[in-house]
Design a protein around this motif. Structure first.
Motif, PDB file in Angstrom:
ATOM      1  N   ASN A  19      43.814  29.442  38.793  1.00 20.82           N
ATOM      2  CA  ASN A  19      42.813  30.404  39.237  1.00 20.82           C
ATOM      3  C   ASN A  19      42.999  31.731  38.512  1.00 20.82           C
ATOM      4  O   ASN A  19      43.693  32.616  39.003  1.00 20.82           O
ATOM      5  CB  ASN A  19      42.933  30.635  40.751  1.00 20.82           C
ATOM      6  N   GLU A  21      42.771  35.447  37.150  1.00 29.28           N
ATOM      7  CA  GLU A  21      42.448  36.688  37.847  1.00 29.28           C
ATOM      8  C   GLU A  21      41.836  37.681  36.859  1.00 29.28           C
ATOM      9  O   GLU A  21      42.449  37.998  35.837  1.00 29.28           O
ATOM     10  CB  GLU A  21      43.722  37.266  38.463  1.00 29.28           C
ATOM     11  N   ALA A  50      37.545  31.573  39.372  1.00 32.91           N
ATOM     12  CA  ALA A  50      38.311  32.786  39.032  1.00 32.91           C
ATOM     13  C   ALA A  50      38.217  33.793  40.183  1.00 32.91           C
ATOM     14  O   ALA A  50      37.245  33.795  40.938  1.00 32.91           O
ATOM     15  CB  ALA A  50      37.778  33.411  37.762  1.00 32.91           C
ATOM     16  N   ARG A  51      39.236  34.634  40.293  1.00 35.27           N
ATOM     17  CA  ARG A  51      39.224  35.683  41.313  1.00 35.27           C
ATOM     18  C   ARG A  51      38.974  37.012  40.602  1.00 35.27           C
ATOM     19  O   ARG A  51      39.507  37.230  39.505  1.00 35.27           O
ATOM     20  CB  ARG A  51      40.588  35.707  42.003  1.00 35.27           C
ATOM     21  N   ILE A  53      39.067  41.241  40.847  1.00 34.61           N
ATOM     22  CA  ILE A  53      39.440  42.457  41.576  1.00 34.61           C
ATOM     23  C   ILE A  53      38.572  43.575  40.999  1.00 34.61           C
ATOM     24  O   ILE A  53      38.651  43.872  39.799  1.00 34.61           O
ATOM     25  CB  ILE A  53      40.931  42.808  41.395  1.00 34.61           C
ATOM     26  N   VAL A  76      46.943  40.928  36.308  1.00 38.10           N
ATOM     27  CA  VAL A  76      45.648  40.286  36.014  1.00 38.10           C
ATOM     28  C   VAL A  76      45.695  39.634  34.629  1.00 38.10           C
ATOM     29  O   VAL A  76      46.449  40.060  33.748  1.00 38.10           O
ATOM     30  CB  VAL A  76      44.454  41.281  36.069  1.00 38.10           C
ATOM     31  N   ASP A  77      44.862  38.601  34.445  1.00 36.68           N
ATOM     32  CA  ASP A  77      44.897  37.844  33.191  1.00 36.68           C
ATOM     33  C   ASP A  77      43.985  38.424  32.117  1.00 36.68           C
ATOM     34  O   ASP A  77      44.143  38.148  30.933  1.00 36.68           O
ATOM     35  CB  ASP A  77      44.481  36.394  33.470  1.00 36.68           C
TER      36      ASP A  77
END
Ligand code: GAL
Length: 327
Positions: A19, A21, A50-51, A53, A76-77
């Motif tokens: 998942n 980010e 995907a998440r 923010i 975060v990615d």
């Protein structure tokens, strides 16, 4: 729809990460369009596992840099950024790269850095659409140009497009530019202030080329308060609800519709690929020079919206609601 969903699933099945980010750094959420961008982005990302923010910098570049640092510390990615300032935001790219994280500039370019990707609309074309619509109606007369803030690269590209179209009219002496300025901010108050300055020096104005709808809102208000008898042509951008209403009421001539739902979709696709360390498709890809490097980019087509085609554009796409526009 079902086929599209299946294709998306295949596109985003990320082998290396479950998942991903995504950090979405919005410069502002003040305008209607940025709220739409954010909600589409979050929806598409969710659909693809995907998440997101989301952070809102409230037009403060210092705040945005701090937000970037926080999200990078959280691990975060990938970062997707609507920068406040086209130059200072380069710091975010440097910070991200120090940690091996890629950065996508969303709708506004980040200059003078090794930006990884840029997704936007053809902003020179937007300026051309604005100027050509009014010059077709009013090929002679006194024009005012009220641009967005110069901290945003889009303001410069829009002006380039406007000048491309206006230049032969100016050369022939048919159009006189009686006011030419870039506003302090992309908002109603700045538009009103600029228009009051413009009307202070010039009583006669035939057309105002305003860079977006928020500026146009303040400009229309200043024109109304001044009680000008003549109908002044007025452009905009973003196809905001209030702008569409003004077009129907005859208080604004046109706006430019940017299908931001598609922009958000493209951005999530690229972000998910980056997050998973996969190659991004080069179909429809172009490049743009950001003062440092040729940055891979996707530039979508903007659409001119006026009274005659409002049904066929923003209403057809369900970008705006018919009842609300005609209320
Ligand atoms: C610009 C964008 C415009 C408008 C403006 C206001 O960068 O090109 O469409 O939305 O920001 O935030």
């Amino acid at each position: 729809m079902i086929t599209m969903a299946l294709i998306s699933m295949v596109l985003f099945s990320c082998s290396s990460k479950k998942n991903p980010e995504i950090g979405l750094l919005m410069g502002t959420l003040q305008l209607e369009r940025w709220q739409k961008d954010t909600s589409h982005f979050v929806t598409y990302a969710k659909e693809n596992g995907a998440r997101v923010i989301v952070q809102n910098a409230n037009n403060n570049q210092g705040t945005q840099i701090q937000q970037a640092e926080k999200l990078l510390n959280q691990g975060v990615d990938v970062l997707v950024v609507v920068p406040v300032d086209q130059n200072i935001s380069a710091e975010i790219v440097r910070m991200a790269h120090d940690r091996g994280v890629k950065v996508i500039a969303y709708d506004r370019l980040i200059r003078k850095c090794d930006l990884d990707y840029y997704v936007s609309f053809d902003n020179v074309k937007i300026g051309e659409l604005q100027a050509s619509y009014v010059t077709n109606i009013q090929p002679k007369g006194k024009y005012a140009l009220i641009g967005g803030p110069t901290s945003d690269n889009n303001s410069i590209m829009l002006r380039l497009g406007q000048i491309n179209v206006l230049s032969p009219y100016i050369e022939r002496g048919d159009i006189e530019i009686v006011y030419d300025n870039f506003a302090y901010s992309w908002d109603k108050e700045s538009g009103k202030l600029e228009m009051e300055k413009c009307l202070g020096n010039n009583q006669e104005i035939d057309a105002v080329i305003a860079a977006n709808d928020a500026l146009a809102e303040g400009i229309a208000e200043a024109i109304e308060e001044r009680g000008l008898k003549k109908n002044v042509l007025l452009t905009g951008q973003d196809a905001e609800l209030k702008a569409c209403q003004r077009i129907i009421q005859g208080k604004q001539t046109m706006t430019v519709y940017k299908p931001v739902q598609r922009l958000a979709q493209v951005a999530t696709e690229v972000a998910c690929k980056f997050a998973c360390g996969e190659e991004v498709s080069t179909i429809n890809q172009t490049t743009i020079f950001n003062g440092n490097a040729m940055v891979p980019a996707i530039l979508l087509e903007p659409v001119s919206v006026h009274r005659q085609n409002i049904q066929l554009t923003v209403l057809m796409d369900e970008y705006q609601n018919e009842e609300k526009i005609f209320r």
